[in-house]
Write an enzyme that holds these catalytic residues in place. Structure first.
Site, short mmCIF file in Angstrom:
data_model
loop_
_atom_site.label_atom_id
_atom_site.label_comp_id
_atom_site.label_asym_id
_atom_site.label_seq_id
_atom_site.Cartn_x
_atom_site.Cartn_y
_atom_site.Cartn_z
N GLU A 132 0.79 -1.24 0.00
CA GLU A 132 0.00 0.00 0.00
C GLU A 132 0.82 1.29 0.00
OE1 GLU A 132 -2.89 -0.28 3.16
OE2 GLU A 132 -4.10 -1.72 2.05
N GLU A 142 -6.11 -7.93 -0.28
CA GLU A 142 -6.79 -7.73 0.99
C GLU A 142 -8.25 -7.40 0.72
OE1 GLU A 142 -5.10 -4.79 3.57
OE2 GLU A 142 -3.02 -5.48 3.29
#
Length: 695
Positions: A317, A428
């Site tokens: 991320e 995710e």
């Protein structure tokens, strides 16, 4: 002509009494029976070990027929099946429950285990066109997040969501400081107990075939002034690989936390500013990050680990809006060339390289802010996307409609990205249809859903959103009705069908002493499986979007997936970059860093003249009955030709704080210092701390 003796001239037979003849008949029959049994038993056992994969899907469960041995026999068994007893290395025992035809092996460094009957064993090829990743993250274990392991943080924080409350542990950095002299004991206890061998067995028994393992750079080393517990997590990293191997699970290593932080989130190492490819120390922190990517790559590329770790997600991320998407692309190209320089090109040579999308546009070209066409022709790269329904304005939509959202939002775009980019992962996702859950939005902040969320970057006294409901019923999972559980199963099925290759976040969430219950249940796969709001068989979700959408009067978008090209999976053409202009359009280092385009010409940098840290493994000493061979565990470095130095501070140069370089002044000129070249690789069982600027 008549004969006076036995038939066919056997005169001795004729002289035998009828009783003797019967005795010989019986003895001969027994001999045949013994020989048949001697042949049949090992064949049957081998067949059971290798071919006990007859399975059918009935309703929501893949059913197989297996038999198990006695509990005493399992202590020294080399293989085990559904119903077998596992004797774990911590002295505990448990029953291995796997109705999907999986089996385990206790032979060290043996890759024949299979998570389920319908997926390849570790020593067999994983075909991304045929075999779908059904995985789960091991979040909160080797990188601690407050919302996943609240009990670790609660002693140092207020129980309220008052944004003005004093909280002493908001991320692993401050938690490590708060633990003080108890750091080693408490963190080791956490590593030892939060995830154990039994979890890996349960993951395989849940019908899951991969795990995504988030790690922090401090499992390799820390620099002066960094409070993390250095090196200890490496022991549990190795345990994770051993347990995954034992139960036939493949591992996607996820570098979750790096020097300086790539996004400023509490799980990136330190909450606050972004100091990776941003600010005065942005380039230096990126160079240091290359060190750790390199060391991990060298370790997992060794033949002893290739089958267990077929994927490496090199950075979790990174926030492209702050870093700059083109700068992120430059870093990815540098990483790609470094990794493939270590591993070589083609299937079986090192891991698939996972790139997070930096929160860019989905199913869009590079020119449009996306990733389609990026590094076309590259050898085995994957795009990692994290599609959550929360972290935006709250809503009170009913769960049946919430279940349609993954199908509406991501089904077509994930298929389109797969068709244009290649392997596409939902790295995710969760069942969260709202942002309820203790500390989900950071320690000291509340929830958008109930109107207690504060935009701390702006006003710390006025909620950012009006409430649309209460979080109490969403946190109190023990009171959930069957309708709510059924709704969550539909949400899960919608995600599983839409994403195809996926990893749920996360396997488990921990107990909250302040709440008196397990926290954040919408993020807990293990609890959901146990309590009935996660599908018992993830395979049952395939094709479910059609019925989920139809129930709400909607239709799915018709964007089918096409087969991956040969080069995308390491076949013909792999490694021949088709978009060669990208190699010059996104140079390394980039000319400027950060969205504000800070020129790099005068920025502090490190020099690749230090001694490289090589990670090691311990040779196993315990073997099951009948197996005693000593196996190789590797020397930690797959490519002996990779002998460049380690990025390290330039002698004679001073550096600003690498964790708060955003506010530092850009130097008027670069520091050249007094460099000494030293291209020596340091092999160490216990990695030492590399000198660094004081913080």
């Amino acid at each position: 002509m008549a004969s006076s003796g036995a038939p066919n001239g056997n005169r001795w037979w004729g002289r035998l009494s009828s009783r003797a003849r019967r005795f010989i008949y019986v003895a001969f029959a027994l001999l045949i029976l013994v020989v048949a049994i001697a042949v049949a038993i090992p064949v049957a056992l081998d067949h059971k070990r290798k071919s006990n994969h007859s399975a059918t899907v009935q309703d929501d469960t893949l059913v197989t027929s297996t038999s198990s041995g006695s509990a005493n026999g399992w202590r020294t068994a080399a293989f085990g099946y559904d119903g077998s007893t596992v004797y774990a290395d911590d002295g505990s025992t448990f029953i291995y429950n796997n109705s999907f035809g999986g089996f385990w092996t206790s032979i060290p460094f043996n890759d024949s285990a299979r998570a389920q009957a319908d997926v390849p064993a570790l020593n067999q090829k994983w075909d991304y066109n045929v075999n779908l990743i059904n995985g789960v993250n091991l979040g909160g274990w080797l990188v601690l997040e407050p919302f996943i392991v609240p009990a670790m943080y609660e002693p140092f924080n207020s129980a309220s969501n008052d944004p003005n409350a004093q909280n002493g542990a908001i991320d692993e950095w401050t938690l490590s400081q708060a633990l003080g002299t108890n750091l080693t004991a408490r963190m080791t206890e956490h590593y030892e107990t939060f995830i154990t061998e039994k979890d890996f067995a349960e993951i395989a028994g849940a019908g899951l075939n991969w795990v995504r393992l988030p790690v922090g750079y401090w499992m390799i080393e820390t620099w002066a002034g960094e409070p993390f517990l250095a090196n200890v997590a490496w022991t549990y990293f190795l345990k994770a690989l051993a347990w995954a191997r034992k139960y036939g699970l493949r591992v996607n290593i996820d570098l979750h936390a790096i020097p300086g932080s790539q996004n400023g989130f509490n799980h990136s190492s330190k909450q606050g500013s972004v100091n990776f490819l941003n600010g005065v120390m942005g380039l230096a922190n990126a160079q240091r990050t290359l060190n750790y990517i390199r060391t991990i790559t060298e370790f997992i590329t060794q033949p002893e680990y290739l089958n267990v770790v077929p994927m490496f997600s090199i950075l979790n991320e990174p926030i492209g809006g702050t870093i700059g998407m083109n700068n992120l692309r430059s870093f990815y190209i540098e990483v790609y060339e470094m990794i493939r320089g270590i591993t070589g090109i083609g299937e079986g040579k090192g891991p698939v390289i996972g790139f997070h999308d930096g929160f860019g546009a989905l199913d869009a070209t590079v020119a449009s802010g996306g990733w389609n066409g990026f590094l076309a022709g590259a050898d085995r790269i994957a795009l990692d996307i994290h599609p959550y329904l929360v972290f935006t304005a709250p809503n009170s939509d009913a769960i049946p409609y919430q279940a349609t959202k993954p199908c509406q939002y991501w089904g077509a775009s994930f298929n389109g990205t797969s068709n244009s980019f290649g392997i596409t992962l939902g790295g995710e996702w969760s069942l969260a249809v709202n942002d309820c859950g203790k500390w989900l939005n950071n320690v000291g902040n509340g929830h958008r859903f109930d109107g207690t969320y504060y935009d701390l970057a702006g006003s710390s006294t006025r909620p950012a959103y009006s409430a649309v409901g209460s979080c109490s019923s969403w946190d109190n999972w023990s009171s959930w009705t069957e309708d709510r559980k059924s709704g969550f199963r539909s949400v899960a099925s919608g995600y599983m069908d839409s994403l195809r290759h996926w990893f749920f976040w996360t396997w488990k969430t921990g107990y909250s002493n302040q709440m008196g219950t397990i926290g954040s249940p919408m993020w807990n796969y293990q609890l959901g499986l146990e309590q009935g709001w996660i599908p018992r068989n993830p395979r049952s979700a395939m094709g479910s979007c059609v019925s989920i959408l139809a129930a709400q009067g909607l239709r799915p978008s018709n964007v089918p997936t096409t087969a991956l090209s040969s080069w995308q999976t390491g076949g013909a053409g792999a490694g021949t970059i088709l978009a060669t202009a990208q190699l010059t359009s996104f140079p390394w280092p980039p000319a400027a860093v950060g969205a504000s385009s800070t020129r790099v010409s005068n920025l502090p940098t490190y020099t690749p003249t230090g001694s490289v840290i090589t990670m090691s493994a311990t040779t196993p000493t315990a073997y099951p009955s009948g197996y005693s061979s000593v196996v190789s565990v590797g020397n930690g470095w797959a490519n002996a030709q990779d002998n460049a130095g380690w990025f390290t501070p330039v002698a004679g140069c001073s550096y600003p704080n690498p964790w708060s370089g955003v506010s530092a002044t850009v130097p008027a000129a670069p520091c050249t210092g007094t460099r000494r070249a030293s291209r020596v690789r340091r092999e160490t069982t216990n990695p030492t701390v590399t000198p660094a600027p004081a913080l």
